[in-house]
Design a protein around this motif. Structure first.
Motif, PDB file in Angstrom:
ATOM      1  N   ALA A  77       0.826  -1.213   0.000  1.00 11.89           N
ATOM      2  CA  ALA A  77       0.000   0.000   0.000  1.00 11.89           C
ATOM      3  C   ALA A  77       0.858   1.261   0.000  1.00 11.89           C
ATOM      4  O   ALA A  77       0.450   2.293  -0.524  1.00 11.89           O
ATOM      5  CB  ALA A  77      -0.938  -0.002   1.203  1.00 11.89           C
ATOM      6  N   SER A  78       2.051   1.166   0.581  1.00 13.99           N
ATOM      7  CA  SER A  78       2.896   2.353   0.717  1.00 13.99           C
ATOM      8  C   SER A  78       3.991   2.435  -0.342  1.00 13.99           C
ATOM      9  O   SER A  78       4.552   3.499  -0.562  1.00 13.99           O
ATOM     10  CB  SER A  78       3.548   2.372   2.093  1.00 13.99           C
ATOM     11  N   GLY A  79       4.301   1.322  -0.969  1.00 11.44           N
ATOM     12  CA  GLY A  79       5.415   1.301  -1.913  1.00 11.44           C
ATOM     13  C   GLY A  79       5.360   0.103  -2.829  1.00 11.44           C
ATOM     14  O   GLY A  79       4.287  -0.326  -3.240  1.00 11.44           O
ATOM     15  N   THR A  80       6.526  -0.459  -3.104  1.00 11.88           N
ATOM     16  CA  THR A  80       6.651  -1.587  -4.028  1.00 11.88           C
ATOM     17  C   THR A  80       7.412  -2.713  -3.349  1.00 11.88           C
ATOM     18  O   THR A  80       8.511  -2.494  -2.825  1.00 11.88           O
ATOM     19  CB  THR A  80       7.430  -1.160  -5.292  1.00 11.88           C
ATOM     20  N   VAL A  81       6.836  -3.910  -3.375  1.00 14.54           N
ATOM     21  CA  VAL A  81       7.523  -5.087  -2.850  1.00 14.54           C
ATOM     22  C   VAL A  81       8.115  -5.838  -4.041  1.00 14.54           C
ATOM     23  O   VAL A  81       7.404  -6.185  -4.980  1.00 14.54           O
ATOM     24  CB  VAL A  81       6.571  -6.002  -2.046  1.00 14.54           C
ATOM     25  N   VAL A  82       9.433  -6.062  -3.972  1.00 14.34           N
ATOM     26  CA  VAL A  82      10.147  -6.765  -5.035  1.00 14.34           C
ATOM     27  C   VAL A  82      10.708  -8.065  -4.466  1.00 14.34           C
ATOM     28  O   VAL A  82      11.462  -8.055  -3.489  1.00 14.34           O
ATOM     29  CB  VAL A  82      11.308  -5.910  -5.601  1.00 14.34           C
ATOM     30  N   TYR A  83      10.329  -9.171  -5.089  1.00 16.45           N
ATOM     31  CA  TYR A  83      10.821 -10.492  -4.696  1.00 16.45           C
ATOM     32  C   TYR A  83      12.072 -10.815  -5.500  1.00 16.45           C
ATOM     33  O   TYR A  83      12.050 -10.781  -6.728  1.00 16.45           O
ATOM     34  CB  TYR A  83       9.728 -11.544  -4.931  1.00 16.45           C
ATOM     35  N   ILE A  84      13.183 -11.097  -4.806  1.00 21.29           N
ATOM     36  CA  ILE A  84      14.433 -11.499  -5.459  1.00 21.29           C
ATOM     37  C   ILE A  84      14.444 -13.028  -5.501  1.00 21.29           C
ATOM     38  O   ILE A  84      14.583 -13.692  -4.478  1.00 21.29           O
ATOM     39  CB  ILE A  84      15.670 -10.953  -4.720  1.00 21.29           C
ATOM     40  N   ASP A  85      14.283 -13.568  -6.693  1.00 23.36           N
ATOM     41  CA  ASP A  85      14.143 -15.009  -6.923  1.00 23.36           C
ATOM     42  C   ASP A  85      15.516 -15.652  -7.129  1.00 23.36           C
ATOM     43  O   ASP A  85      16.154 -15.447  -8.164  1.00 23.36           O
ATOM     44  CB  ASP A  85      13.256 -15.222  -8.154  1.00 23.36           C
ATOM     45  N   VAL A  86      15.961 -16.408  -6.123  1.00 17.33           N
ATOM     46  CA  VAL A  86      17.245 -17.103  -6.160  1.00 17.33           C
ATOM     47  C   VAL A  86      17.002 -18.561  -5.786  1.00 17.33           C
ATOM     48  O   VAL A  86      16.213 -18.843  -4.885  1.00 17.33           O
ATOM     49  CB  VAL A  86      18.242 -16.452  -5.163  1.00 17.33           C
TER      50      VAL A  86
END
Length: 171
Positions: A96-105
């Motif tokens: 809601a406040s920003g961007t969630v980025v998933y780092i896929d490793v």
């Protein structure tokens, strides 16, 4: 739609590179970097293993929610703890406040970076096979709770550039 002016929360399994990539990303974006685990340690005045042993994992997870809520007020880059975005309320606040980025490793890469790390209670209390099961269980949740997924192979520099490219595409 993610709020690209708000904070960027990096999530993924332990050892995926959130802190290393996060520092580079913050530098490239001209933003402040915060490691959520360090933030919690400083606020609580004790190490994560101490928090787990003296107050329990539930207490730590509540502290993570407070940290997400507080850090969502800024526009920085935040490296979340491996379990932070598994809790729906945390993901909701962050998205809601920003961007969630998933780092896929992949698991083997993560395991190579975290095995023997005495500062990770989940690592010290589980075998490699158990950690692999935890990893397998978390991946779908990371994907579900993230606005963007980035390939976490390659150098931290390459991963930071991929995140910037993804953010620019979404804009």
């Amino acid at each position: 739609m993610p709020d690209l002016n708000g904070p960027v929360f990096l999530c993924g399994f332990m050892g995926c590179g959130k802190s290393t990539v996060g520092k580079l990303l913050a530098l490239k974006l001209g933003r402040k970097f915060t490691d959520m685990d360090e933030y919690i340690v400083n606020k609580q005045g004790m190490s994560i293993p101490q928090i787990f042993s003296e107050k329990g994992e539930d207490y730590f997870r509540t502290a993570e929610t407070e940290a997400v809520r507080e850090l969502s007020q800024g526009g920085g880059v935040i490296a979340c703890g491996g379990g932070a975005m598994l809790k729906k309320v945390n993901a909701d606040i962050a998205n809601a406040s920003g961007t969630v980025v998933y780092i896929d490793v992949d698991f083997e890469s993560c395991y190579g970076r975290i095995s023997g790390d005495r500062n990770r209670p989940i690592v010290t209390s589980n075998t490699k096979e158990e950690l692999n099961l935890i990893y397998d269980g978390r991946i779908p949740v990371y994907k579900e709770n993230s606005a963007l997924t980035v390939d976490g192979s390659g150098s931290p520099e390459e991963i930071a550039e991929r995140i910037i490219s993804l953010i620019n595409i979404v804009k």
